[in-house]
Write an enzyme that holds these catalytic residues in place. Structure first.
Site, short mmCIF file in Angstrom:
data_model
loop_
_atom_site.label_atom_id
_atom_site.label_comp_id
_atom_site.label_asym_id
_atom_site.label_seq_id
_atom_site.Cartn_x
_atom_site.Cartn_y
_atom_site.Cartn_z
N GLU A 18 -7.18 3.55 -5.20
CA GLU A 18 -7.85 4.14 -5.10
C GLU A 18 -7.97 5.54 -4.94
OE1 GLU A 18 -9.12 5.03 -0.09
OE2 GLU A 18 -7.56 5.46 -1.02
N ASP B 89 0.84 -1.60 0.13
CA ASP B 89 0.09 -0.31 -0.25
C ASP B 89 1.16 1.49 0.07
OD1 ASP B 89 -2.45 1.49 0.88
OD2 ASP B 89 -2.96 0.36 1.55
N ASP C 100 -3.07 4.91 -2.60
CA ASP C 100 -3.89 5.70 -1.54
C ASP C 100 -4.26 6.37 -2.49
OD1 ASP C 100 -4.83 5.78 1.44
OD2 ASP C 100 -3.91 7.40 1.26
N HIS D 264 -11.04 -1.22 5.70
CA HIS D 264 -10.02 -0.97 6.60
C HIS D 264 -11.51 0.61 7.21
CE1 HIS D 264 -7.84 1.04 3.88
NE2 HIS D 264 -7.38 1.73 4.59
N ASP D 265 -11.85 1.18 5.91
CA ASP D 265 -12.80 1.78 6.07
C ASP D 265 -14.22 2.08 5.48
OD1 ASP D 265 -9.54 3.17 5.93
OD2 ASP D 265 -9.71 3.70 3.92
C1 GLC Z 1 -7.17 6.35 2.35
C2 GLC Z 1 -7.06 4.81 3.23
C3 GLC Z 1 -7.08 5.69 4.97
C4 GLC Z 1 -6.68 6.50 5.11
C5 GLC Z 1 -6.78 7.89 3.91
C6 GLC Z 1 -5.19 8.70 3.94
O1 GLC Z 1 -8.45 6.79 2.44
O2 GLC Z 1 -7.96 4.21 3.21
O3 GLC Z 1 -7.29 4.34 5.63
O4 GLC Z 1 -6.96 7.79 6.79
O5 GLC Z 1 -6.12 7.27 2.76
O6 GLC Z 1 -3.91 7.52 3.73
#
Ligand code: GLC
Ligand code: CA
Length: 554
Positions: free
Chosen positions: A249, A97, A198, A323-324
């Site tokens: 993402e 990641d 990310d 995880h979010d």
């Molecule tokens: C993404 C991650 C999340 C994190 C954010 C900032 O959305 O999945 O867990 O808090 O980025 O890095």
């Protein structure tokens, strides 16, 4: 490992909550190594690990202090190497990641910037405030409050789209881009087979202006140079090895941009996550409200992305959980009487879609949202900030808590439920230290040990779905055609590939439903379902039982 990512499935691990081997209450990399056989049994091809690099852990590792070293709480470089090696022996590739929109304010680059080193100051967005001294723009941080933090000694602000300890990197600066490429190459040399990037569509900022009708996102989402930056990163790093799989993402993205991000020949990424289908229980973009999930909207969004991404030769990552996100069985299914059926139904919908499915730790055993009853049990910075914001707006503590219970990211972060012992087998019963976040008391009923033994379990159902994608080309490569799109109970679609067809039918609710628009099932065989028998009337309509899902093939 299946080299064709369209036939592959990815398993996501949040190491902090997965398995603790040294009794300090925190999951660790050795814990992942010890559980590789379990993951292998599911049949997945890749393991995505959320960040375990050196970090102050203000955002559980998404605030990276040093991309080249391992946070000692998670383990050592030797552990990472062993993990890559052991996973490889079992035919699974590691996906790391990469957090490149921002770094921790503990990162050396930021520390040097704060010492006034102009080379490093230009790694970040330092800007003067407005003439009245207020922040440069009215943008809101994704975790609440202003996206700018004032630094007195420069009389300037720095940008942080997330926590105040996560400073945004200035991608306009080619030195930043080169550093980022080097990090990717470093991990490729260690044998990593994939990368998840990310919030990668936030790296190109369009300019710093007040947003008069929003929170600022329109100035930095899918920004003007985003495709240029991704093409460059691709050609300078992971694109040198065609076997590397990548997923971006994409926060609040548009589909038109995703045709580019994840197009077959666009030279950017293998696939994208988008989150529009997981906002159907928000009010617009506002997450901290209680709104029932809009089923029609959920279907419309999923089908729209499925069909159009297909038409544009672009590839989706398909998923319910990470995880979010809250746990899907609590969110769209049933934690109670039809827990097992609803978990299997939801899995069926996602795993038969066109795209690469992602399974998030615990999803494969139907883990539910937390049972926390007190705000002090929550750990996540986003939840705690927003709880306070709700109180500041005048909401009662109990109403605010209810909203946090429903939407908190901690719902997906409670320890993995391995067995029915005191700490669910996440850490040893005799650990002096408790798990860093509370274990759900339902681990006595919902745990991996029981499900491995029970052939009818959710775990074994996921195993079958994952295997099906490998041997049925229609799942991996077929086109998709939505069926009876406006039906208020049924989620159904057809997949078509070179003379083969698959029909997927799911009752999204806990009541029997007579589906009259059943497509012709002539010549089809039932491949899988969450009930033994599917009832079809003489007139050809299907009587779907609560949360019934069934897959036909011809
Ligand atoms: C993404 C991650 C999340 C994190 C954010 C900032 O959305 O999945 O867990 O808090 O980025 O890095
Ligand atoms: Ca540990």
């Amino acid at each position: 490992m299946n080299k064709d990512f369209r036939k592959s499935t990815v398993y996501q691990i949040y190491p902090k909550s997965f398995y603790d081997t040294n009794k300090d209450g925190l999951g660790d990399l050795r814990g992942v190594i010890e559980k590789l056989d379990y993951i292998k049994e599911l049949g997945v091809d890749y393991i995505w690990l959320t960040p375990f690099f050196v970090s102050p852990q203000n955002d559980n590792g998404y605030d990276v202090e040093d991309y080249y070293n391992i946070d000692p709480r998670y383990g050592t470089m030797a552990d990472v190497e062993e993990l890559i090696d052991e996973a490889g022996k079992r035919g699974m590739g590691l996906m790391f990641d990469m957090v490149f929109n921002h770094v921790s304010t503990n990162h050396e680059w930021f520390k040097k910037a704060m010492q006034g080193d102009s080379y490093y100051k230009d790694f970040f967005y330092f800007r003067k405030g407005k003439p009245d001294g207020s922040a440069p723009t009215n943008w809101v941080s994704k975790f609440g409050g202003s996206a700018w933090e004032y630094v007195e000694k420069f009389d300037e602000y720095y940008l942080h789209l997330f926590d105040v300890t996560q400073a945004d990197l200035n991608w306009e600066n080619e030195n930043v881009r080169r550093e980022v490429q080097n990090i990717v190459k470093f991990w490729m040399n260690k044998g990593v087979k994939g990368f998840r990037f990310d919030v990668i569509n936030l790296i190109s900022k369009a300019g710093f202006e007040d947003d008069t009708d929003g929170d600022g996102r329109k100035f930095y989402t899918d920004g003007p140079k985003i495709h240029q930056y991704l093409k460059e990163l691709n050609s300078m790093s992971f694109g040198k090895d065609p076997q590397i799989v990548t997923v971006g993402e994409m926060s609040s993205t548009t589909m038109e941009n995703c045709y580019q991000y994840a197009g077959r020949d666009t030279g950017e990424l293998s696939m994208v996550f988008n989150f529009h289908h997981l906002k159907v229980d928000f009010m617009g973009n506002e997450k901290w409200v209680l709104v029932p999930a809009d089923f029609q909207k959920l279907k419309d969004i999923i089908f729209d992305w499925q069909v159009k991404m297909g038409e544009h030769n672009a590839w989706n990552a398909v998923f319910w959980c990470n995880h979010d996100q809250p746990r899907v069985v609590s969110r769209f299914g049933d934690e109670g009487k039809n827990w097992k059926e609803s978990a299997k139904m939801l899995a069926t919908i996602v795993h038969c879609l066109r795209g690469t499915p992602y399974v998030y730790q615990g999803e494969e055993i139907g883990m539910t949202n937390t049972d926390f009853t007190d705000i002090h049990q929550f750990r996540d910075v986003e939840s705690l900030n927003n709880y306070q914001i709700l109180l500041d707006k005048g909401m009662s503590a109990s109403d605010a808590l209810r909203i946090i219970q429903v939407h908190s990211r901690d719902n997906g972060r409670t320890p993995m439920q391995w067995d029915n012992t005191k700490y669910a087998g996440f850490t040893s019963e005799d650990s002096e230290v408790k798990p860093w976040i509370g274990v759900n008391s339902n681990h006595t009923k919902i745990n991996a040990e029981d499900q491995l033994k029970d052939k009818d379990s959710i775990f074994h159902y996921y195993r079958k779905l994952i295997a099906m994608r490998k041997y049925l080309d229609v799942i991996a490569y077929g086109d998709i055609e939505p069926l009876d799109e406006k039906n208020s109970s049924v989620f159904a679609y057809r997949r078509i590939y070179e003379g083969h067809e698959m029909i997927v039918v799911a009752n999204f609710y806990g009541k029997d439903f007579e589906w009259k628009h059943t497509p012709s099932l002539e010549g089809f065989e039932k491949l899988l379902g969450n009930y033994d028998e599917t009832e079809i009337t003489a007139e050809g309509s299907m009587i779907l039982k609560p949360y019934e899902a069934v897959v036909y093939y011809r």
